[in-house]
Design a protein around this motif. Structure first.
Motif, mmCIF file in Angstrom:
data_model
loop_
_atom_site.group_PDB
_atom_site.id
_atom_site.type_symbol
_atom_site.label_atom_id
_atom_site.label_comp_id
_atom_site.label_asym_id
_atom_site.label_seq_id
_atom_site.Cartn_x
_atom_site.Cartn_y
_atom_site.Cartn_z
ATOM 1 N N ILE A 77 0.839 -1.206 0.000
ATOM 2 C CA ILE A 77 0.000 0.000 0.000
ATOM 3 C C ILE A 77 0.870 1.250 0.000
ATOM 4 O O ILE A 77 2.031 1.223 0.403
ATOM 5 C CB ILE A 77 -0.950 0.058 1.225
ATOM 6 C CG1 ILE A 77 -0.153 -0.011 2.531
ATOM 7 C CG2 ILE A 77 -2.021 -1.002 1.158
ATOM 8 C CD1 ILE A 77 -0.948 0.376 3.748
ATOM 9 N N TYR A 78 0.275 2.332 -0.493
ATOM 10 C CA TYR A 78 0.878 3.663 -0.365
ATOM 11 C C TYR A 78 0.102 4.420 0.700
ATOM 12 O O TYR A 78 -1.131 4.321 0.763
ATOM 13 C CB TYR A 78 0.755 4.460 -1.666
ATOM 14 C CG TYR A 78 1.630 3.976 -2.792
ATOM 15 C CD1 TYR A 78 2.981 4.285 -2.818
ATOM 16 C CD2 TYR A 78 1.092 3.238 -3.839
ATOM 17 C CE1 TYR A 78 3.796 3.854 -3.855
ATOM 18 C CE2 TYR A 78 1.896 2.805 -4.881
ATOM 19 C CZ TYR A 78 3.246 3.121 -4.887
ATOM 20 O OH TYR A 78 4.038 2.685 -5.916
ATOM 21 N N ILE A 79 0.830 5.198 1.489
ATOM 22 C CA ILE A 79 0.210 6.214 2.349
ATOM 23 C C ILE A 79 0.615 7.554 1.743
ATOM 24 O O ILE A 79 1.810 7.840 1.572
ATOM 25 C CB ILE A 79 0.701 6.129 3.809
ATOM 26 C CG1 ILE A 79 0.420 4.748 4.404
ATOM 27 C CG2 ILE A 79 0.052 7.233 4.652
ATOM 28 C CD1 ILE A 79 -1.037 4.418 4.588
ATOM 29 N N ILE A 80 -0.366 8.335 1.417
ATOM 30 C CA ILE A 80 -0.116 9.611 0.763
ATOM 31 C C ILE A 80 -0.653 10.720 1.654
ATOM 32 O O ILE A 80 -1.816 10.662 2.091
ATOM 33 C CB ILE A 80 -0.784 9.636 -0.628
ATOM 34 C CG1 ILE A 80 -0.158 8.522 -1.468
ATOM 35 C CG2 ILE A 80 -0.599 10.997 -1.296
ATOM 36 C CD1 ILE A 80 -0.905 8.169 -2.689
ATOM 37 N N HIS A 81 0.224 11.683 1.935
ATOM 38 C CA HIS A 81 -0.182 12.838 2.744
ATOM 39 C C HIS A 81 -0.309 14.026 1.804
ATOM 40 O O HIS A 81 0.687 14.581 1.349
ATOM 41 C CB HIS A 81 0.861 13.105 3.832
ATOM 42 C CG HIS A 81 0.450 14.187 4.781
ATOM 43 N ND1 HIS A 81 1.279 14.648 5.777
ATOM 44 C CD2 HIS A 81 -0.703 14.894 4.916
ATOM 45 C CE1 HIS A 81 0.664 15.596 6.449
ATOM 46 N NE2 HIS A 81 -0.541 15.766 5.955
ATOM 47 N N SER A 82 -1.521 14.367 1.483
ATOM 48 C CA SER A 82 -1.777 15.470 0.558
ATOM 49 C C SER A 82 -2.381 16.651 1.330
ATOM 50 O O SER A 82 -2.639 16.548 2.534
ATOM 51 C CB SER A 82 -2.750 15.011 -0.532
ATOM 52 O OG SER A 82 -4.024 14.787 0.037
ATOM 53 N N GLN A 83 -2.631 17.743 0.635
ATOM 54 C CA GLN A 83 -3.248 18.911 1.251
ATOM 55 C C GLN A 83 -4.626 18.558 1.818
ATOM 56 O O GLN A 83 -5.051 19.129 2.828
ATOM 57 C CB GLN A 83 -3.413 20.040 0.212
ATOM 58 C CG GLN A 83 -2.106 20.557 -0.368
ATOM 59 C CD GLN A 83 -1.279 21.359 0.644
ATOM 60 O OE1 GLN A 83 -1.786 21.818 1.654
ATOM 61 N NE2 GLN A 83 0.015 21.489 0.367
ATOM 62 N N GLU A 84 -5.313 17.603 1.187
ATOM 63 C CA GLU A 84 -6.675 17.212 1.633
ATOM 64 C C GLU A 84 -6.647 16.280 2.838
ATOM 65 O O GLU A 84 -7.668 16.057 3.476
ATOM 66 C CB GLU A 84 -7.431 16.521 0.498
ATOM 67 C CG GLU A 84 -7.773 17.415 -0.679
ATOM 68 C CD GLU A 84 -6.603 17.610 -1.631
ATOM 69 O OE1 GLU A 84 -5.687 16.758 -1.640
ATOM 70 O OE2 GLU A 84 -6.590 18.631 -2.334
ATOM 71 N N GLY A 85 -5.490 15.686 3.135
ATOM 72 C CA GLY A 85 -5.384 14.748 4.245
ATOM 73 C C GLY A 85 -4.602 13.510 3.832
ATOM 74 O O GLY A 85 -3.940 13.485 2.801
ATOM 75 N N TYR A 86 -4.734 12.481 4.663
ATOM 76 C CA TYR A 86 -4.038 11.216 4.391
ATOM 77 C C TYR A 86 -4.984 10.292 3.635
ATOM 78 O O TYR A 86 -6.161 10.194 3.970
ATOM 79 C CB TYR A 86 -3.637 10.536 5.698
ATOM 80 C CG TYR A 86 -2.666 11.343 6.527
ATOM 81 C CD1 TYR A 86 -1.300 11.142 6.419
ATOM 82 C CD2 TYR A 86 -3.131 12.303 7.427
ATOM 83 C CE1 TYR A 86 -0.405 11.879 7.185
ATOM 84 C CE2 TYR A 86 -2.251 13.048 8.197
ATOM 85 C CZ TYR A 86 -0.893 12.828 8.061
ATOM 86 O OH TYR A 86 -0.025 13.569 8.813
ATOM 87 N N PHE A 87 -4.460 9.626 2.635
ATOM 88 C CA PHE A 87 -5.240 8.575 1.986
ATOM 89 C C PHE A 87 -4.320 7.430 1.601
ATOM 90 O O PHE A 87 -3.080 7.557 1.660
ATOM 91 C CB PHE A 87 -6.044 9.102 0.778
ATOM 92 C CG PHE A 87 -5.238 9.605 -0.377
ATOM 93 C CD1 PHE A 87 -4.754 10.899 -0.401
ATOM 94 C CD2 PHE A 87 -4.984 8.794 -1.470
ATOM 95 C CE1 PHE A 87 -4.029 11.388 -1.481
ATOM 96 C CE2 PHE A 87 -4.271 9.265 -2.564
ATOM 97 C CZ PHE A 87 -3.781 10.568 -2.564
ATOM 98 N N SER A 88 -4.913 6.313 1.224
ATOM 99 C CA SER A 88 -4.125 5.124 0.932
ATOM 100 C C SER A 88 -4.538 4.539 -0.411
ATOM 101 O O SER A 88 -5.723 4.470 -0.736
ATOM 102 C CB SER A 88 -4.325 4.074 2.039
ATOM 103 O OG SER A 88 -3.586 2.915 1.730
ATOM 104 N N LEU A 89 -3.523 4.123 -1.170
ATOM 105 C CA LEU A 89 -3.746 3.466 -2.460
ATOM 106 C C LEU A 89 -3.156 2.067 -2.404
ATOM 107 O O LEU A 89 -2.144 1.850 -1.739
ATOM 108 C CB LEU A 89 -3.004 4.209 -3.580
ATOM 109 C CG LEU A 89 -3.425 5.592 -4.014
ATOM 110 C CD1 LEU A 89 -2.465 6.076 -5.106
ATOM 111 C CD2 LEU A 89 -4.839 5.559 -4.541
ATOM 112 N N SER A 90 -3.740 1.167 -3.162
ATOM 113 C CA SER A 90 -3.100 -0.126 -3.366
ATOM 114 C C SER A 90 -1.897 0.098 -4.273
ATOM 115 O O SER A 90 -1.971 0.849 -5.248
ATOM 116 C CB SER A 90 -4.066 -1.098 -4.030
ATOM 117 O OG SER A 90 -3.347 -2.237 -4.485
#
Ligand code: FES
Length: 165
Positions: A77-90
């Motif tokens: 998985i990826y953990i992505i910290h963007s301006q909108e918040g944290y989200f996760s991608l496969s």
């Protein structure tokens, strides 16, 4: 007298031959019974596959700086910290299942197998991948750790698809 001894010897040989065949038969039956018991046990025992939990503890949010894309190769998985918040991608490519990698110098997620490329939101840019990278359910537990459920997809850019801290 000699006749009686010959008869007795013949009788003893007959008994020995009979005993030999009886033991041979019993031995064969025992082996067959053991084989049948082993196969019966295998047939009756359920074939259970113990898989690890699909929920991953990704740790504290402050591990992920703003505008970062972090790949966890162990969980895919990826953990992505963007301006909108944290989200996760496969991180598993939707073409044939290779593990993708983040290319910070290009700002894309790339598949090393057949060249599919995705942007930071998982949207396909080019290549044979038929679908974008799926977003995974992410939330904070009571200890303040990010948890990701790899078995649950959520809509991209959805209201509940982000964790805001
Ligand atoms: S597996 Fe990724 S492009 Fe083929």
């Amino acid at each position: 007298m000699a006749e009686e001894t010959k008869d007795e010897i013949k009788k003893t040989e007959d008994v020995n031959r009979r005993q030999f065949f009886m033991r041979l038969g019993l031995g064969s039956l025992s082996i067959a019974a053991a084989g049948t018991a082993a196969f019966s046990y295998q047939f009756l025992e359920p074939n259970v596959l113990f898989e690890p939990s699909p929920v991953v503890n990704a740790g504290k949010p402050d591990r992920y700086p703003l505008d970062s894309v972090t790949l966890d190769v162990n969980t895919g998985i990826y953990i992505i910290h963007s301006q909108e918040g944290y989200f996760s991608l496969s991180a598993v490519c939707t073409h044939l299942g290779c593990l993708t990698v983040w290319k910070p110098e290009l700002g894309i997620i790339a598949c090393p197998c057949h060249g599919s490329k995705f942007d930071q939101s998982g949207k396909k840019i080019e290549g044979p991948a038929p679908r974008p990278l799926p977003w995974k359910r992410i939330w904070l537990n009571d200890d303040g750790d990010l948890l990701v459920d790899r078995s649950t997809d959520v809509p991209p850019l959805g209201r509940d698809s982000f964790v805001r801290v």
